[in-house]
Design an enzyme around this catalytic site. Structure first.
Site, short mmCIF file in Angstrom:
data_model
loop_
_atom_site.label_atom_id
_atom_site.label_comp_id
_atom_site.label_asym_id
_atom_site.label_seq_id
_atom_site.Cartn_x
_atom_site.Cartn_y
_atom_site.Cartn_z
N TRP A 191 41.51 61.47 -9.18
CA TRP A 191 41.55 62.59 -8.24
C TRP A 191 42.91 63.26 -8.39
CZ3 TRP A 191 44.97 63.42 -4.08
CH2 TRP A 191 44.78 64.67 -3.45
N GLU A 232 36.76 62.79 -9.20
CA GLU A 232 36.50 63.12 -7.79
C GLU A 232 36.88 64.56 -7.48
OE1 GLU A 232 38.83 60.77 -5.06
OE2 GLU A 232 37.84 61.60 -3.29
N LYS A 234 36.89 68.11 -4.88
CA LYS A 234 37.28 68.39 -3.50
C LYS A 234 37.14 69.88 -3.25
CE LYS A 234 41.01 67.16 -0.30
NZ LYS A 234 42.23 66.39 -0.10
N ASP A 265 33.15 62.17 -2.32
CA ASP A 265 33.88 61.79 -1.10
C ASP A 265 33.24 62.54 0.07
OD1 ASP A 265 35.83 62.03 1.07
OD2 ASP A 265 37.30 61.16 -0.30
N HIS A 268 34.80 65.82 1.51
CA HIS A 268 35.29 66.85 0.58
C HIS A 268 34.39 68.07 0.44
CE1 HIS A 268 38.40 64.24 -1.76
NE2 HIS A 268 38.60 64.27 -0.46
N HIS A 292 33.21 57.75 -2.01
CA HIS A 292 34.31 57.54 -1.09
C HIS A 292 33.74 57.78 0.29
CE1 HIS A 292 38.23 57.89 -3.65
NE2 HIS A 292 37.51 56.84 -3.92
N ASP A 300 40.30 67.87 8.34
CA ASP A 300 40.75 66.62 7.74
C ASP A 300 39.58 65.86 7.15
OD1 ASP A 300 42.79 64.56 7.26
OD2 ASP A 300 41.51 63.38 8.56
N ASP A 332 37.38 55.47 1.89
CA ASP A 332 38.58 56.31 1.73
C ASP A 332 38.90 57.02 3.04
OD1 ASP A 332 40.71 57.77 0.87
OD2 ASP A 332 39.55 59.19 -0.34
C1 RNT Z 1 42.02 62.90 -1.59
C2 RNT Z 1 41.00 62.02 -2.21
C3 RNT Z 1 41.53 60.76 -2.81
C4 RNT Z 1 42.61 60.12 -1.99
C5 RNT Z 1 43.11 58.81 -2.52
C6 RNT Z 1 44.34 58.34 -1.83
O1 RNT Z 1 41.47 63.94 -0.92
O2 RNT Z 1 40.00 61.73 -1.29
O3 RNT Z 1 40.48 59.89 -3.05
O4 RNT Z 1 42.20 59.95 -0.66
O5 RNT Z 1 43.28 58.91 -3.87
ZN ZN Z 2 38.53 60.30 -1.85
#
Ligand code: RNT
Ligand code: ZN
Length: 425
Positions: A191, A232, A234, A265, A268, A292, A300, A332
């Site tokens: 990420w 990953e 976002k 995640d 995200h 995640h 957030d 996560d």
């Molecule tokens: C950040 C990502 C990532 C982090 C970690 C600490 O938005 O979710 O996975 O949370 O690498």
């Molecule tokens: Zn993450």
């Protein structure tokens, strides 16, 4: 705390629940057995607010933040391991640990991230062996001067890109060493925080640079028996509100084209967009994915995981789709406003509870009803299932796995807080 159920009460309630579920064709024993086989990857970074051990004054960057000042955060790897020991002892089943590169133990000697080697994680491996834990890994592309511009693998500066490419290659070798030593493949997840606060002119070039950097990183062949790579995406971060290079579409395409895992995640995406609906879509084209499990709240992405509808939907998708073997489940989130050990335990127990609820569905019957077109009955049954005594099965599972039933685990955490965490000032 309040009075707790006796073992006999738990067993009696379970016996009734078992009968009730058998009445709709669900085998509670089989569900518990399946649950016991699921390993969650606990994220080490909940224990110290994503600080790591490079230097005590490193500031967290990359557009992520742990807010709160609850006392007792881990300051050393030994403290973190001790906290994790407590967390694992309160979570039923056997699980994994997800490390970040900044959790290296270099014996007080600064080691640049592109110089990290398996030996810097020897004590983590030793501990993991002792506890029977698998390890997962993450290169750390933030909290570093070479990430200050907000760009790493997609930087216009070739020197910066090269540094981070070398870091990622070093991390994959560390992941491979984990896999070899522990006999279970390490998932190494990439990420990066790269993005623009304000509207960019050129959205294309950083993405092409990222693609090229990833190609270089992955050109080093590693046996999938030891290491699995994940990417990953976002939607936005603090300071990258207008554009993120590694977006969902970018990495979905990259993962499919290159046969790596896609990491989804839960925090995200757009606020009404959910990863539960994405699993069956991306798994039509990918062998495996990494999750995640997190909880977005407004801007957030990283609140402690609760037993929400979406968490249940994620678990249902994994179970109903028969994806348990193809979905690596990691957590996560980072909350510094509550006891950090409790945060791990609450999030993990909730994730397992959601999975248990999904494993207790009369799936064949539900599918049959759906195929027959009886959507009235489908709706009615799905709603009735919510009232079945899954909690009694969960309690029995905890009892059998030798972890506290119910909220009693909080007493143990608070006891640890008094004995140990309170001394960390
Ligand atoms: C950040 C990502 C990532 C982090 C970690 C600490 O938005 O979710 O996975 O949370 O690498
Ligand atoms: Zn993450």
């Amino acid at each position: 705390m309040s009075s707790q159920p006796t073992d006999k009460q738990v067993q009696d309630a379970y016996a009734l629940a078992q009968e009730r579920y058998a009445g709709i064709g669900v085998d509670t024993e089989a569900a518990m057995e399946a649950l016991a086989g699921i390993s969650l990857s606990l994220h080490c970074w909940q224990g110290d607010d994503v600080g790591g051990f490079e230097s005590p004054d490193t500031e967290l960057s990359g557009g992520i933040a742990a807010t709160g000042n609850y006392p007792g955060k881990a300051r050393t790897a030994d403290e973190l391991r001790s906290d994790l020991d407590v967390a694992y002892s309160l979570i039923p089943g056997s699980h994994r640990l997800n490390l970040h590169a900044i959790y290296a133990e270099t014996g007080g000697r600064p080691v640049e991230r592109n110089e990290l080697r398996p030996e810097h994680f020897a004590r983590w491996v030793e501990w993991a062996k002792e506890k029977g834990l698998g390890l997962d890994f993450n290169p750390t592309f933030f909290s570093h001067p070479k990430a200050d511009s907000g760009f790493t693998l997609s930087s216009y500066d070739e020197g910066i890109r090269t540094f981070w490419i070398e870091h990622a290659i070093a991390c994959r070798a560390i992941g491979e060493s984990f896999g070899r030593q522990l006999g279970t493949p390490c998932v190494t997840n990439i990420w990066i925080p790269d993005g623009f606060k304000d509207v960019p002119v050129d959205r294309k070039t950083p993405r092409m640079l990222l693609k090229d950097s990833l190609d270089q990183i992955l050109s080093v062949q590693i046996d999938r028996q030891y290491n699995l790579d994940a990417v990953e995406g976002k939607l936005f971060g603090l300071g990258s509100e207008s554009y993120v290079v590694g977006s969902h579409e970018f990495y979905t395409g990259y993962a499919i084209a290159n046969g790596v895992l896609l990491c989804l995640d839960a925090g995200h995406y757009h606020p009404t967009e959910v990863i539960s609906d994405k699993l069956s879509a991306v798994l039509a084209f990918l062998d495996e994915v990494l999750l995640h499990v997190s909880r977005g709240v407004r801007w957030d992405s990283d609140h402690v995981v609760l037993l929400t509808d979406e968490l249940q939907a994620i678990a249902q998708e994994i179970v109903r789709g028969g994806f348990l073997e193809r979905v690596h489940i990691g957590l996560d989130f980072f909350d510094a406003s509550i006891n950090r050990v409790a945060a791990w335990v609450i999030g993990s127990r909730n994730t397992l509870r959601a999975l248990l609820m999904a494993l207790l569905e009369p799936l064949d019957q539900l599918k049959e009803i759906e195929v027959s077109g009886d959507y009235t009955k489908r709706l009615a049954l799905l709603e009735e299932l919510k009232g079945l005594p899954f909690g009694a099965v969960w309690d029995a599972f905890c009892l059998r796995e030798g972890v506290p039933v119910g909220v009693r685990y909080v007493d143990e955490i608070q006891d640890y807080e008094r004995r140990e965490l309170a001394r960390r000032v």
